[in-house]
Design an enzyme around this catalytic site. Structure first.
Site, PDB file in Angstrom:
ATOM      1  N   HIS A 138      28.813  -9.389   3.443  1.00 31.44           N
ATOM      2  CA  HIS A 138      27.786  -8.753   4.275  1.00 31.44           C
ATOM      3  C   HIS A 138      26.605  -8.200   3.488  1.00 31.44           C
ATOM      4  O   HIS A 138      25.595  -7.854   4.085  1.00 31.44           O
ATOM      5  CB  HIS A 138      28.410  -7.649   5.140  1.00 31.44           C
TER       6      HIS A 138
ATOM      7  N   LYS B 250      34.078   1.886  16.800  1.00 32.59           N
ATOM      8  CA  LYS B 250      32.680   2.222  16.519  1.00 32.59           C
ATOM      9  C   LYS B 250      31.812   1.842  17.710  1.00 32.59           C
ATOM     10  O   LYS B 250      31.830   0.688  18.152  1.00 32.59           O
ATOM     11  CB  LYS B 250      32.195   1.465  15.305  1.00 32.59           C
TER      12      LYS B 250
ATOM     13  N   HIS C 251      24.953 -14.401  12.973  1.00 28.06           N
ATOM     14  CA  HIS C 251      25.533 -13.412  12.058  1.00 28.06           C
ATOM     15  C   HIS C 251      26.624 -14.056  11.198  1.00 28.06           C
ATOM     16  O   HIS C 251      26.634 -13.908   9.964  1.00 28.06           O
ATOM     17  CB  HIS C 251      26.104 -12.236  12.856  1.00 28.06           C
TER      18      HIS C 251
ATOM     19  N   GLU D  55      33.893 -14.893  10.655  1.00 30.17           N
ATOM     20  CA  GLU D  55      34.258 -13.478  10.472  1.00 30.17           C
ATOM     21  C   GLU D  55      35.771 -13.354  10.229  1.00 30.17           C
ATOM     22  O   GLU D  55      36.213 -12.517   9.444  1.00 30.17           O
ATOM     23  CB  GLU D  55      33.821 -12.674  11.707  1.00 30.17           C
TER      24      GLU D  55
ATOM     25  N   GLU E  94      35.580   5.102   7.911  1.00 28.70           N
ATOM     26  CA  GLU E  94      34.842   4.346   6.909  1.00 28.70           C
ATOM     27  C   GLU E  94      34.565   5.152   5.659  1.00 28.70           C
ATOM     28  O   GLU E  94      33.462   5.165   5.130  1.00 28.70           O
ATOM     29  CB  GLU E  94      33.522   3.835   7.510  1.00 28.70           C
TER      30      GLU E  94
ATOM     31  N   LYS F 126      42.270  -6.301  10.720  1.00 28.35           N
ATOM     32  CA  LYS F 126      41.343  -5.218  11.033  1.00 28.35           C
ATOM     33  C   LYS F 126      42.093  -3.966  11.449  1.00 28.35           C
ATOM     34  O   LYS F 126      41.721  -2.852  11.075  1.00 28.35           O
ATOM     35  CB  LYS F 126      40.357  -5.644  12.119  1.00 28.35           C
TER      36      LYS F 126
ATOM     37  N   ASN G  16      33.137  -5.477   4.726  1.00 31.82           N
ATOM     38  CA  ASN G  16      31.768  -5.859   4.381  1.00 31.82           C
ATOM     39  C   ASN G  16      31.696  -7.058   3.437  1.00 31.82           C
ATOM     40  O   ASN G  16      30.611  -7.432   3.000  1.00 31.82           O
ATOM     41  CB  ASN G  16      31.030  -4.673   3.745  1.00 31.82           C
TER      42      ASN G  16
ATOM     43  N   HIS H  43      23.543  -9.710   4.870  1.00 33.94           N
ATOM     44  CA  HIS H  43      22.612  -8.864   5.617  1.00 33.94           C
ATOM     45  C   HIS H  43      21.170  -9.137   5.222  1.00 33.94           C
ATOM     46  O   HIS H  43      20.271  -9.169   6.060  1.00 33.94           O
ATOM     47  CB  HIS H  43      22.957  -7.386   5.394  1.00 33.94           C
TER      48      HIS H  43
ATOM     49  N   ARG I 238      37.728   0.747   4.565  1.00 37.44           N
ATOM     50  CA  ARG I 238      37.092  -0.029   5.633  1.00 37.44           C
ATOM     51  C   ARG I 238      35.933  -0.873   5.123  1.00 37.44           C
ATOM     52  O   ARG I 238      35.556  -1.865   5.747  1.00 37.44           O
ATOM     53  CB  ARG I 238      36.634   0.918   6.752  1.00 37.44           C
TER      54      ARG I 238
ATOM     55  N   ARG J 286      31.185  14.454  28.036  1.00 38.75           N
ATOM     56  CA  ARG J 286      31.831  14.575  26.710  1.00 38.75           C
ATOM     57  C   ARG J 286      32.984  13.587  26.526  1.00 38.75           C
ATOM     58  O   ARG J 286      33.882  13.830  25.716  1.00 38.75           O
ATOM     59  CB  ARG J 286      32.331  15.996  26.452  1.00 38.75           C
TER      60      ARG J 286
END
Lengths: 352, 352
Positions: B238, B139, B265, B181, B227, B217, B235, B242, B231, B117
């Site tokens: 993106h 994340k 990316h 980025e 998010e 960030k 994007n 994407h 947040r 856990r």
């Protein structure tokens, strides 16, 4: 429904209500937000009507029935659940409901905790053991290579619904085993609840026992959600109990013939409490255990129990954390060596 | 080591320090608590010396090298890692260190989050992209059936070590993609950092860029760890990016020949920013992208990109949340239909 009790558990991980009341399963649609995609996880041993009651209250239900038993607490079943809800188009805004005992709650809760990094989880425990214990506290997990709860998370449910009426389908022996977990909490933390057991009224006043046990667990969990300290009080009876369970326990959800030969978890805890209390406390425990038809002695060899309760070499070297009750309603933590635990077992289970 | 910068990220899930400095990898033993069992996860594409630097600072290291690429972000590899550390006797008090790019960080962090856990997790990102982006924010995840990060958790690391010296082994094209980025963050949130790009100093002042991007960030994550809103500013670029990545991207960690034919990316994000900003902003972005040898136009058909960026039917019906930059250092959220996005692409990528 005559009496409905509502508790709120407040932890750093989130607050959630627990509603206890006979017939509340019929009101699940008002207690949970099911106007969305809803995965209902249940197992083959749970009466189908319970999962159906939840599904019929949901806008877009998907019922998945897993095999009964600890075997379902696996990476493979976890992945299967995630895949099912991915295929069904579940988003972050959808939810999971567990309808069953501890196995179903642990598995479904863990799936909810990881899918899309966490979607809403609700729990409808249907065994007495899960109603008084595992449905509250936010621990979810699966097993790995025989190690229980090796992989999991702390993930509080959004809400818990406890309907004592669903217990009517349980055999009496399972009720006694579940009551033993409440008795364990009474011994360390609630002298009034213990008296209720002594007066022989526990089974008859089941709702009251459930609510009292939940209140004990709630206060422990609120103080120590992550099991850094106090939460270990819930392990009273579990050190020796775990050793006995490893040797003589059975999977609570296995076939009936296995149950007849093995011991329930609560029965192992009954035995496990006896070496970990004063003579005076033991003298009060024994008549309660007998009245509930719970075991008070074991034919298992002491050395085998001791070997089974030591999980790793380190425990042997540094000692084992235990919970001891000198006086009903109180407890202390004590680190004991394996041989000290053995000596206590000699006192509690004298050779005939 | 001349300059060392230390940031602290404070979120509900926990606070953790990020240390940025050339040569800091050699000081890992002073920054992380490695006097215990330590799983070091790395991949085949990361210079072996980096994982070894961490292992040699740990009391009881166990290095596991996974195959490069998104394929390692799977339930199967996650279970393998958990089994390895269970077999090695890891308890709740032991830890995991990721040494690699985003794939390694996501995978190792998720393993740390679920084992017993949750055990301590440290991150040593070794690509520019992971240094400025994925190593901060908490994340962690694996993929399921081709859906990226379908299963995971929010699990902050205990500490992050960023050593720009490890980037010296990266090809220049990968540096540019990582810088993009940071440029994306500058466009929405930091006009001074954007100027540094305009002056052509980003590559030369890499540490400064990393720290500035981390600060952006950090403030976003501190305000919106889960998010729920803000947040999403991350994007920017993106949405269309994407779509392009789905069609023309490649796995950053795949074989070199795949890289030559596909887009990184960061290269997809470069293209994705262009339709999502005002003409004035686009006029400032284009020379920066060209100077970094990042793409500014695409031969991919618009309708294919649009089809690829729509994840599900619902997005088509309710619109797609996008981030738009009118003026450098600011942004707004905007929900657009697919055809509105198409119209913006016509402006950004005129037919020749």
């Amino acid at each position: 429904m005559s009496n409905v009790t509502r508790l709120t558990v407040r932890t750093a991980g989130g607050s959630y209500p627990i509603t206890v009341g006979r017939g509340m399963l019929g009101a699940v649609g008002t207690l949970f937000s099911l106007d969305r995609r809803t995965l209902v996880v249940t197992d083959e041993g749970v009466p189908r009507a319970y999962a159906e009651a939840v599904a019929s209250a949901a806008a877009k239900p998907l019922v998945v029935t897993v095999p009964t038993g600890e075997g379902s607490k696996s990476f493979a079943v976890l992945e299967m659940l995630c895949r099912k809800i991915l295929d069904a188009g579940f988003t972050r805004r959808d939810c999971v409901v567990a309808v069953g005992g501890g196995v179903v709650g642990d598995l479904a809760g863990f799936a909810a905790s990881v899918y899309m990094r966490g979607i809403d989880f609700y729990n409808v425990p249907t065994t007495l053991l899960s109603q008084v214990d595992s449905s509250i506290g936010g621990k979810v997990a699966v097993n790995l290579d025989g190690i229980k709860n090796c992989v999991g998370a702390f993930y509080p449910p959004r809400a818990v619904l406890i309907d004592p009426d669903v217990l009517s389908t349980l055999p009496r022996r399972q009720i006694s085993a579940g009551l033993c977990e409440a008795l364990k909490m009474a011994a360390t933390s609630d002298a009034a609840l213990f008296s209720l057991f002594e007066e022989g009224n526990a089974e008859e006043r089941l709702e009251e026992v459930i609510v009292a046990a939940l209140n004990i667990k709630k206060s422990v969990v609120e103080e120590d959600e992550r099991e850094a300290g106090l939460r270990r009080v819930l392990n009273f009876g579990h050190t020796v109990g775990h050793g006995i369970e490893t040797l003589a326990g059975f999977d609570e959800n296995e076939a009936t013939d296995a149950r007849e030969n093995g011991l329930y978890h609560g029965e192992c805890v009954a035995l496990g409490m006896l070496p970990m209390c004063s003579d005076a406390v033991r003298a009060r425990l024994l008549p309660i255990l007998r009245a509930l038809a719970l075991p008070t002695s074991t034919a298992l060899p002491k050395d085998k129990i001791l070997a089974a309760l030591v999980h790793d070499k380190k425990a042997e070297a540094t000692g084992i954390g235990t919970v001891f009750v000198d006086k009903i309603g109180s407890f202390r933590f004590e680190t004991l060596t394996v041989s000290e635990i053995g000596a206590r077992m000699d006192t509690a289970f004298p050779q005939k």
